[in-house]
Design a protein around this motif. Structure first.
Motif, short mmCIF file in Angstrom:
data_model
loop_
_atom_site.label_atom_id
_atom_site.label_comp_id
_atom_site.label_asym_id
_atom_site.label_seq_id
_atom_site.Cartn_x
_atom_site.Cartn_y
_atom_site.Cartn_z
N ARG A 153 -9.13 -4.30 -3.92
CA ARG A 153 -7.79 -4.64 -4.38
C ARG A 153 -7.24 -5.91 -3.74
NH1 ARG A 153 -5.37 -0.04 -6.91
NH2 ARG A 153 -6.43 1.91 -6.41
N ARG A 184 0.84 -1.21 0.00
CA ARG A 184 0.00 0.00 0.00
C ARG A 184 0.87 1.25 0.00
NH1 ARG A 184 -2.89 3.67 3.30
NH2 ARG A 184 -1.48 3.11 4.98
N HIS A 221 -9.64 0.14 0.09
CA HIS A 221 -8.90 -0.79 -0.77
C HIS A 221 -9.44 -2.21 -0.87
CE1 HIS A 221 -5.83 2.22 -1.14
NE2 HIS A 221 -5.64 2.27 0.16
N TRP A 244 -7.63 -0.27 5.36
CA TRP A 244 -7.66 -1.36 4.38
C TRP A 244 -9.02 -1.55 3.71
CZ3 TRP A 244 -3.09 -2.35 2.90
CH2 TRP A 244 -2.03 -2.24 3.79
#
Length: 163
Positions: A159, A67, A156, A152
């Motif tokens: 992802r 990240r 994201h 997170w």
């Protein structure tokens, strides 16, 4: 794509790019020492990589990173059609470290298991159920669950969550 830090006498990040074969073997693609981890430095390295492609319209289909927000931005700029996924190993390592800071040892293993069930959820329904279970287990650990969601899951999860 990943960086190693402070491992050379100049203390510059070494940016490493590897590829993976269909048999899951890795091979070196490129290495670059960088002055700093700024988006423009990542863009320069990625542009140089792009120049090496035989067909100019070719680009990687998937790029796996940690990240690193500057790197993620550079990927968007240089390879806008590539999918940038996040490395579960790095995510789990960070989540585990944060769990150790916030959660008592008796619950740590349970929360680790619940986290993995969230990460490996096969669809939206299962994801919602697993997240709810994790939230319930972390009711006394708001610092941890807020970290997981804010760092997170909210920005994201597309992802890295899923089979």
């Amino acid at each position: 794509m990943d960086n190693t830090y402070k491992t050379n006498k100049y203390r510059q990040p070494l940016f490493e790019i590897v590829g993976m074969t269909s048999t899951e073997l890795t091979f070196a693609v490129a290495f670059a020492y960088m002055e700093s981890e700024q988006t423009e430095n990542f863009c320069w390295v990625l542009e140089k990589l792009k120049e090496l492609f035989v067909k100019k319209d070719m680009c990687p289909q998937v790029i796996l990173t940690d990240r690193d927000l500057a790197l993620m931005k550079a990927i968007e700029i240089v390879f806008p059609r590539s999918i940038n996924l996040l490395c579960r190993f790095h995510i789990n390592k960070n989540v585990d470290a944060k769990c150790k800071q916030h959660v008592v040892n008796d619950l740590k293993k349970t929360i680790d298991t619940l986290w993995m069930e969230v990460v490996w959820a096969s669809d939206e329904v299962e994801y919602g159920q697993r997240l709810h279970q994790l939230e319930q287990a972390c009711v006394d650990y708001s610092g941890f669950i807020n970290y997981v969601k804010d760092t997170w899951l909210t920005p994201h999860r597309h992802r890295f969550v899923g089979p």
